[in-house]
Scaffold this motif. Structure first.
Motif, PDB file in Angstrom:
ATOM      1  N   GLU A  44      25.957  43.966  -9.421  1.00  0.00           N
ATOM      2  CA  GLU A  44      27.191  43.604 -10.117  1.00  0.00           C
ATOM      3  C   GLU A  44      27.437  42.101 -10.180  1.00  0.00           C
ATOM      4  O   GLU A  44      28.545  41.668 -10.447  1.00  0.00           O
ATOM      5  CB  GLU A  44      28.399  44.294  -9.473  1.00  0.00           C
TER       6      GLU A  44
ATOM      7  N   ASP B  61      19.793  45.405 -12.204  1.00  0.00           N
ATOM      8  CA  ASP B  61      20.560  46.558 -12.654  1.00  0.00           C
ATOM      9  C   ASP B  61      20.141  46.882 -14.088  1.00  0.00           C
ATOM     10  O   ASP B  61      19.734  45.995 -14.843  1.00  0.00           O
ATOM     11  CB  ASP B  61      22.058  46.256 -12.622  1.00  0.00           C
TER      12      ASP B  61
ATOM     13  N   CYS C  54      27.160  39.961 -17.004  1.00  0.00           N
ATOM     14  CA  CYS C  54      28.362  40.310 -16.265  1.00  0.00           C
ATOM     15  C   CYS C  54      29.401  39.237 -16.536  1.00  0.00           C
ATOM     16  O   CYS C  54      29.144  38.048 -16.343  1.00  0.00           O
ATOM     17  CB  CYS C  54      28.039  40.369 -14.771  1.00  0.00           C
TER      18      CYS C  54
ATOM     19  N   GLY D  37      34.848  40.966 -15.240  1.00  0.00           N
ATOM     20  CA  GLY D  37      34.997  42.318 -14.713  1.00  0.00           C
ATOM     21  C   GLY D  37      34.300  43.390 -15.518  1.00  0.00           C
ATOM     22  O   GLY D  37      34.560  44.572 -15.332  1.00  0.00           O
ATOM     23  N   GLU D  38      33.421  42.982 -16.432  1.00  0.00           N
ATOM     24  CA  GLU D  38      32.676  43.935 -17.242  1.00  0.00           C
ATOM     25  C   GLU D  38      31.190  43.624 -17.174  1.00  0.00           C
ATOM     26  O   GLU D  38      30.793  42.494 -16.954  1.00  0.00           O
ATOM     27  CB  GLU D  38      33.079  43.847 -18.715  1.00  0.00           C
ATOM     28  N   VAL D  39      30.409  44.658 -17.379  1.00  0.00           N
ATOM     29  CA  VAL D  39      28.969  44.499 -17.514  1.00  0.00           C
ATOM     30  C   VAL D  39      28.621  45.008 -18.907  1.00  0.00           C
ATOM     31  O   VAL D  39      28.958  46.128 -19.269  1.00  0.00           O
ATOM     32  CB  VAL D  39      28.196  45.288 -16.436  1.00  0.00           C
TER      33      VAL D  39
ATOM     34  N   GLN E  67      26.018  38.283 -11.793  1.00  0.00           N
ATOM     35  CA  GLN E  67      25.145  37.612 -12.748  1.00  0.00           C
ATOM     36  C   GLN E  67      24.122  36.785 -11.970  1.00  0.00           C
ATOM     37  O   GLN E  67      24.477  36.083 -11.025  1.00  0.00           O
ATOM     38  CB  GLN E  67      25.983  36.681 -13.629  1.00  0.00           C
TER      39      GLN E  67
ATOM     40  N   VAL F  62      21.645  41.037 -14.264  1.00  0.00           N
ATOM     41  CA  VAL F  62      22.689  41.471 -13.341  1.00  0.00           C
ATOM     42  C   VAL F  62      22.015  42.204 -12.195  1.00  0.00           C
ATOM     43  O   VAL F  62      21.135  43.047 -12.411  1.00  0.00           O
ATOM     44  CB  VAL F  62      23.721  42.384 -14.052  1.00  0.00           C
TER      45      VAL F  62
ATOM     46  N   GLU G 130      32.886  43.421  -7.549  1.00  0.00           N
ATOM     47  CA  GLU G 130      32.284  42.539  -8.535  1.00  0.00           C
ATOM     48  C   GLU G 130      32.751  41.124  -8.267  1.00  0.00           C
ATOM     49  O   GLU G 130      33.852  40.886  -7.833  1.00  0.00           O
ATOM     50  CB  GLU G 130      32.702  42.973  -9.941  1.00  0.00           C
TER      51      GLU G 130
ATOM     52  N   ALA H  51      32.859  46.541 -14.254  1.00  0.00           N
ATOM     53  CA  ALA H  51      32.036  46.220 -13.081  1.00  0.00           C
ATOM     54  C   ALA H  51      32.578  47.017 -11.897  1.00  0.00           C
ATOM     55  O   ALA H  51      33.778  47.267 -11.796  1.00  0.00           O
ATOM     56  CB  ALA H  51      32.080  44.732 -12.795  1.00  0.00           C
TER      57      ALA H  51
END
Length: 107
Positions: free
Chosen positions: A27, A45, A57, A60-62, A29, A24, A77, A73
């Motif tokens: 934000e 990141d 990613c 909406g999440e990492v 991939q 990532v 994002e 994210a």
């Protein structure tokens, strides 16, 4: 998707796991080719809990693949990572046109 760092295009791997890695950056991939994985200044990141760069990613999440920590994210994002300098404008235009055809978008 090409390598975010050098623009190399992924080819079909031989049997077994792909030598390409996900990460990532900003934000988004990204994929990292085997040659660029040897470089230590990729500026990917990292996890705020354990410091690992093994992040994915999605939706909406990492998520950290090392410790399992999940965070939302940041705003923005989904934006595409910067185009590597080795990726030509012509190739980017060709990919955009193909996506527009497949998705039925008219421009």
């Amino acid at each position: 998707m090409p390598c975010f760092s050098c623009g190399a295009r992924q080819t079909d791997p031989v049997r077994g796991a792909s030598p390409w890695k996900r990460g990532v950056r900003g934000e988004a991939q990204v994929l990292v080719c085997p040659d660029c994985q040897r470089t230590h200044d990729l500026e990917l990141d990292t996890c705020s809990s354990c410091g690992s760069a093994a992040l994915i990613c999605r939706l909406g999440e990492v998520e950290c693949r090392s410790c399992g920590a999940v965070r939302p994210a940041a705003a923005g994002e989904g934006a595409l990572p910067p185009r590597p300098s080795g990726l030509s404008k012509e190739l980017a235009d060709e990919v955009e046109a193909a996506l527009n055809r497949v998705l039925g978008r008219v421009h």
